[in-house]
Design an enzyme around this catalytic site. Structure first.
Site, short mmCIF file in Angstrom:
data_model
loop_
_atom_site.label_atom_id
_atom_site.label_comp_id
_atom_site.label_asym_id
_atom_site.label_seq_id
_atom_site.Cartn_x
_atom_site.Cartn_y
_atom_site.Cartn_z
N CYS A 119 -5.22 -3.14 2.76
CA CYS A 119 -4.99 -2.87 4.18
C CYS A 119 -6.22 -3.08 5.06
CB CYS A 119 -4.40 -1.48 4.34
SG CYS A 119 -3.53 -1.21 5.91
N GLU A 138 0.84 -1.19 0.00
CA GLU A 138 0.00 0.00 0.00
C GLU A 138 0.88 1.25 0.00
OE1 GLU A 138 -3.69 1.93 2.58
OE2 GLU A 138 -2.25 0.62 3.60
N LYS A 189 -9.64 1.44 -2.56
CA LYS A 189 -9.83 0.93 -1.20
C LYS A 189 -11.22 1.28 -0.69
CE LYS A 189 -7.56 1.16 3.35
NZ LYS A 189 -6.41 1.77 4.08
#
Length: 295
Positions: free
Chosen positions: A167, A53, A126
């Site tokens: 994440c 990330e 995300k």
């Protein structure tokens, strides 16, 4: 869920290079780092390079970041990754990098999967943002800077389907269950995990996502003290469908190259067919039942 249309011949094995980085607050320095990693991955015979990330930029200073963050077409990091993929005939999963967005000036935290010709075959923003209040730490509000993504993305590749995430998504197991039901063989979970949550939760969450879905998990991570002052946990990991840790980079910056036998996905799901055994059920909270009884 968006599914890409790249052809798949489901190759049985993949030689995968996973990078652990300590990304800088400028595109240029990170491009230099990734260029070295791509060359090393190519020399090792890797077919795909997985980055963490924020591999393109780690910069918590919003004013400074706005001077560099741009849209996909002009982003120098994505352009460099595409050039490196074509140069070395190497698939690259960029992990993520911040891009300019249209939602009130907020960025998107976007992953790209690039094929060996340098073409972008999948994009993922995300979905779940890190808005938390950790004990003894300053409140974190990722949503102040980033707009959430709206959809899951399953990328078709020569090795079969890959599920994309970033994440904090790791804490939302339904996303990965949907990927598994759609046939995903590898789940990408690139990260820049906080120190306290990394120590407490990171390996357990990764192994859980692999075990419960019968998938490989590839989790390239940021690690160390960054130029912008933050510190990230590291411990990039690859976990197989049985939950065995294939690679744990701990605090080592650099590259790990691993051969993955993708036939383990089908074998594990046949051995423990939880996807097939899954049942749909109704749920009525206890409080609701009590209200009905007293009505």
């Amino acid at each position: 869920m968006t599914k890409t249309s790249a052809p798949s011949d489901d190759r049985a094995t993949i030689r995968l290079a996973m990078a652990q980085m300590c990304s800088s607050n400028t595109h240029a320095r990170n491009i230099e780092t990734v260029a070295g990693l791509a060359a090393e991955a190519h020399a090792a015979g890797a077919e795909l390079l997985a980055l963490p990330e924020a591999s393109g930029m780690v910069n918590k200073d919003l004013a400074s970041a706005r001077l560099s963050v741009t849209d996909e077409a002009r982003d120098p990091f994505i352009a460099a990754c595409r050039e490196l993929a074509a140069k070395y005939g190497l698939w690259i999963h960029t992990g993520s990098t911040p891009l300019a967005g249209a939602d009130g000036g907020r960025f998107s935290n976007t992953s790209h999967l690039i094929d060996a010709s340098g073409a972008i075959v999948a994009r993922y923003d995300k979905i779940h943002l890190f808005d938390v209040d950790l004990p003894g730490e300053v409140s974190r509000r990722e949503s102040d800077r980033y707009a959430p993504g709206a959809g899951a993305v399953l990328a078709e590749t020569p090795w079969g389907p890959f599920g994309l995430s970033v994440c904090y998504d790791v804490r939302f197991p339904h996303l990965y269950r949907d990927y598994a039901h759609a046939g995903a063989k590898i789940l990408f979970i690139p990260s820049a995990f906080a120190m306290s949550t990394g120590k407490a939760h990171w390996p357990t969450l990764l192994r859980a996502r692999a075990i419960e879905n019968g998938c490989f998990v590839v989790a390239a991570a940021q690690c160390g003290h960054h130029d912008d002052g933050r510190e990230t946990w590291g411990q990039s990991m690859i976990v197989d469908p049985w939950g065995t840790v294939v690679e744990d980079m701990d605090k080592r910056i650099g590259l790990a190259v691993v051969d993955l036998d993708l036939s383990k996905v089908a074998a594990t799901r046949q051995s423990i067919p939880s996807l097939a055994n899954e049942r749909h059920y109704s749920f009525e909270p206890v409080a609701a039942r009590r209200r009905q009884k007293t009505a």
